[in-house]
Design a protein around this motif. Structure first.
Motif, PDB file in Angstrom:
ATOM      1  N   ALA A 118       0.830  -1.208   0.000  1.00 12.37           N
ATOM      2  CA  ALA A 118       0.000   0.000   0.000  1.00 12.37           C
ATOM      3  C   ALA A 118       0.868   1.264   0.000  1.00 12.37           C
ATOM      4  CB  ALA A 118      -0.943  -0.012   1.202  1.00 12.37           C
ATOM      5  N   PHE A 119       1.975   1.248   0.738  1.00 13.25           N
ATOM      6  CA  PHE A 119       2.887   2.394   0.794  1.00 13.25           C
ATOM      7  C   PHE A 119       3.466   2.691  -0.589  1.00 13.25           C
ATOM      8  CE2 PHE A 119       7.442   3.578   1.194  1.00 13.25           C
ATOM      9  CZ  PHE A 119       7.283   4.867   1.678  1.00 13.25           C
ATOM     10  N   TYR A 120       4.002   1.683  -1.253  1.00 12.09           N
ATOM     11  CA  TYR A 120       4.599   1.914  -2.567  1.00 12.09           C
ATOM     12  C   TYR A 120       3.533   2.300  -3.590  1.00 12.09           C
ATOM     13  CZ  TYR A 120       9.260   0.770  -1.031  1.00 12.09           C
ATOM     14  OH  TYR A 120      10.475   0.812  -0.395  1.00 12.09           O
ATOM     15  N   GLN A 121       2.338   1.770  -3.434  1.00 12.94           N
ATOM     16  CA  GLN A 121       1.243   2.171  -4.322  1.00 12.94           C
ATOM     17  C   GLN A 121       0.900   3.648  -4.087  1.00 12.94           C
ATOM     18  OE1 GLN A 121      -2.436  -0.082  -3.970  1.00 12.94           O
ATOM     19  NE2 GLN A 121      -2.686   0.077  -6.175  1.00 12.94           N
ATOM     20  N   ALA A 122       0.890   4.093  -2.836  1.00 18.67           N
ATOM     21  CA  ALA A 122       0.614   5.492  -2.526  1.00 18.67           C
ATOM     22  C   ALA A 122       1.705   6.414  -3.081  1.00 18.67           C
ATOM     23  CB  ALA A 122       0.468   5.677  -1.017  1.00 18.67           C
ATOM     24  N   ILE A 139       4.721  12.631  -0.597  1.00 18.76           N
ATOM     25  CA  ILE A 139       5.265  12.034   0.629  1.00 18.76           C
ATOM     26  C   ILE A 139       4.628  12.655   1.865  1.00 18.76           C
ATOM     27  CG2 ILE A 139       7.367  11.839   2.027  1.00 18.76           C
ATOM     28  CD1 ILE A 139       8.879  11.624  -0.736  1.00 18.76           C
ATOM     29  N   SER A 140       4.449  13.965   1.871  1.00 17.96           N
ATOM     30  CA  SER A 140       3.917  14.652   3.058  1.00 17.96           C
ATOM     31  C   SER A 140       2.462  14.290   3.346  1.00 17.96           C
ATOM     32  CB  SER A 140       4.083  16.165   2.921  1.00 17.96           C
ATOM     33  OG  SER A 140       3.314  16.664   1.852  1.00 17.96           O
ATOM     34  N   LYS A 141       1.791  13.689   2.392  1.00 10.58           N
ATOM     35  CA  LYS A 141       0.389  13.274   2.590  1.00 10.58           C
ATOM     36  C   LYS A 141       0.253  11.816   3.011  1.00 10.58           C
ATOM     37  CE  LYS A 141      -1.209  16.730  -0.633  1.00 10.58           C
ATOM     38  NZ  LYS A 141      -1.554  17.021  -2.012  1.00 10.58           N
ATOM     39  N   LEU A 142       1.358  11.109   3.208  1.00 12.08           N
ATOM     40  CA  LEU A 142       1.328   9.692   3.570  1.00 12.08           C
ATOM     41  C   LEU A 142       1.182   9.523   5.085  1.00 12.08           C
ATOM     42  CD1 LEU A 142       4.143   8.331   1.231  1.00 12.08           C
ATOM     43  CD2 LEU A 142       1.677   8.310   0.845  1.00 12.08           C
ATOM     44  N   ILE A 143       0.083  10.014   5.626  1.00 12.48           N
ATOM     45  CA  ILE A 143      -0.113  10.018   7.083  1.00 12.48           C
ATOM     46  C   ILE A 143      -0.603   8.678   7.622  1.00 12.48           C
ATOM     47  CG2 ILE A 143      -0.479  12.516   7.187  1.00 12.48           C
ATOM     48  CD1 ILE A 143      -3.507  11.901   7.313  1.00 12.48           C
ATOM     49  N   ASN A 144      -1.034   7.782   6.771  1.00 10.88           N
ATOM     50  CA  ASN A 144      -1.568   6.489   7.221  1.00 10.88           C
ATOM     51  C   ASN A 144      -0.503   5.405   7.341  1.00 10.88           C
ATOM     52  OD1 ASN A 144      -4.197   7.515   7.315  1.00 10.88           O
ATOM     53  ND2 ASN A 144      -4.512   7.083   5.148  1.00 10.88           N
ATOM     54  N   ASP A 194       3.447   4.093   8.897  1.00  8.91           N
ATOM     55  CA  ASP A 194       4.467   4.255   9.922  1.00  8.91           C
ATOM     56  C   ASP A 194       5.792   4.546   9.228  1.00  8.91           C
ATOM     57  OD1 ASP A 194       5.874   4.252  12.306  1.00  8.91           O
ATOM     58  OD2 ASP A 194       6.031   2.071  12.393  1.00  8.91           O
ATOM     59  N   ILE A 195       5.960   5.809   8.836  1.00 14.34           N
ATOM     60  CA  ILE A 195       7.150   6.241   8.103  1.00 14.34           C
ATOM     61  C   ILE A 195       7.659   7.537   8.721  1.00 14.34           C
ATOM     62  CG2 ILE A 195       6.390   5.201   5.933  1.00 14.34           C
ATOM     63  CD1 ILE A 195       5.691   8.141   5.042  1.00 14.34           C
ATOM     64  N   ARG A 196       8.833   7.930   8.295  1.00 20.85           N
ATOM     65  CA  ARG A 196       9.322   9.267   8.618  1.00 20.85           C
ATOM     66  C   ARG A 196      10.106   9.781   7.421  1.00 20.85           C
ATOM     67  NH1 ARG A 196      14.745   9.276  11.099  1.00 20.85           N
ATOM     68  NH2 ARG A 196      15.425   7.121  11.256  1.00 20.85           N
ATOM     69  N   PHE A 197      10.193  11.105   7.357  1.00 22.58           N
ATOM     70  CA  PHE A 197      10.917  11.724   6.251  1.00 22.58           C
ATOM     71  C   PHE A 197      11.435  13.078   6.693  1.00 22.58           C
ATOM     72  CE2 PHE A 197       6.521  12.974   5.855  1.00 22.58           C
ATOM     73  CZ  PHE A 197       6.563  14.316   5.525  1.00 22.58           C
ATOM     74  N   GLU A 198      12.412  13.563   5.964  1.00 20.32           N
ATOM     75  CA  GLU A 198      12.973  14.888   6.191  1.00 20.32           C
ATOM     76  C   GLU A 198      12.615  15.770   5.009  1.00 20.32           C
ATOM     77  OE1 GLU A 198      17.166  14.327   6.805  1.00 20.32           O
ATOM     78  OE2 GLU A 198      16.840  13.206   8.671  1.00 20.32           O
ATOM     79  N   GLY A 199      12.664  17.060   5.222  1.00 26.20           N
ATOM     80  CA  GLY A 199      12.385  18.012   4.149  1.00 26.20           C
ATOM     81  C   GLY A 199      13.413  17.942   3.035  1.00 26.20           C
ATOM     82  N   ILE A 200      13.165  18.687   2.002  1.00 29.02           N
ATOM     83  CA  ILE A 200      14.062  18.721   0.845  1.00 29.02           C
ATOM     84  C   ILE A 200      15.388  19.351   1.257  1.00 29.02           C
ATOM     85  CG2 ILE A 200      14.411  19.656  -1.471  1.00 29.02           C
ATOM     86  CD1 ILE A 200      11.291  19.709  -1.709  1.00 29.02           C
ATOM     87  N   LYS A 201      16.471  18.656   0.945  1.00 30.57           N
ATOM     88  CA  LYS A 201      17.813  19.166   1.229  1.00 30.57           C
ATOM     89  C   LYS A 201      18.527  19.458  -0.090  1.00 30.57           C
ATOM     90  CE  LYS A 201      18.503  16.648   5.552  1.00 30.57           C
ATOM     91  NZ  LYS A 201      17.877  17.657   6.350  1.00 30.57           N
TER      92      LYS A 201
END
Length: 114
Positions: A20-24, A76-81, A83-90
């Motif tokens: 589901a994550f990769y599909q999103a 990516i920022s809309k993937l609230i469902n 259990d992930i984490r991410f950092e902003g654009i660097k």
């Protein structure tokens, strides 16, 4: 030896959640067997496997090259469902990157080159 393609096998802590994550993220998911799916986006694909090894998963890194890093960040920022984490654009000398840890601990370097 002339290569045609290389595909990674991504271990899945929770197989359905990883699919589901990769599909999103925009991949199409096709079942290859009861324990293996192919995630495809354009000409690129990877395998999602119903197998998990924590040490391997948490040390796996994939570079996912995109044409528009801002569009990727919006998705990516809309993937609230998940259990992930991410950092902003660097900004890096070679381009821009978002570090995104998937649901099994795999690290995706979402990259837009200069």
């Amino acid at each position: 030896m002339q290569l045609d393609d290389i595909r990674v096998f991504v271990p899945c802590k929770n197989y359905q959640q990883s699919c589901a994550f990769y599909q999103a993220l925009g991949f199409s998911i096709e079942s290859a067997s009861a324990d293996l799916s192919i995630a495809t986006s354009g000409e690129c694909s990877l395998f999602l496997q119903r197998y998990y090894n924590q040490e391997f998963a948490e040390n796996l890194m994939l570079q996912v090259c995109v044409l528009n890093i801002n569009e990727a960040f919006d998705i990516i920022s809309k993937l609230i469902n998940f259990d992930i984490r991410f950092e902003g654009i660097k900004q890096e000398p070679w381009g821009k990157v978002i570090y995104l840890w998937g649901p099994s601990g795999e690290l995706l370097h979402v990259t837009e080159f200069n």
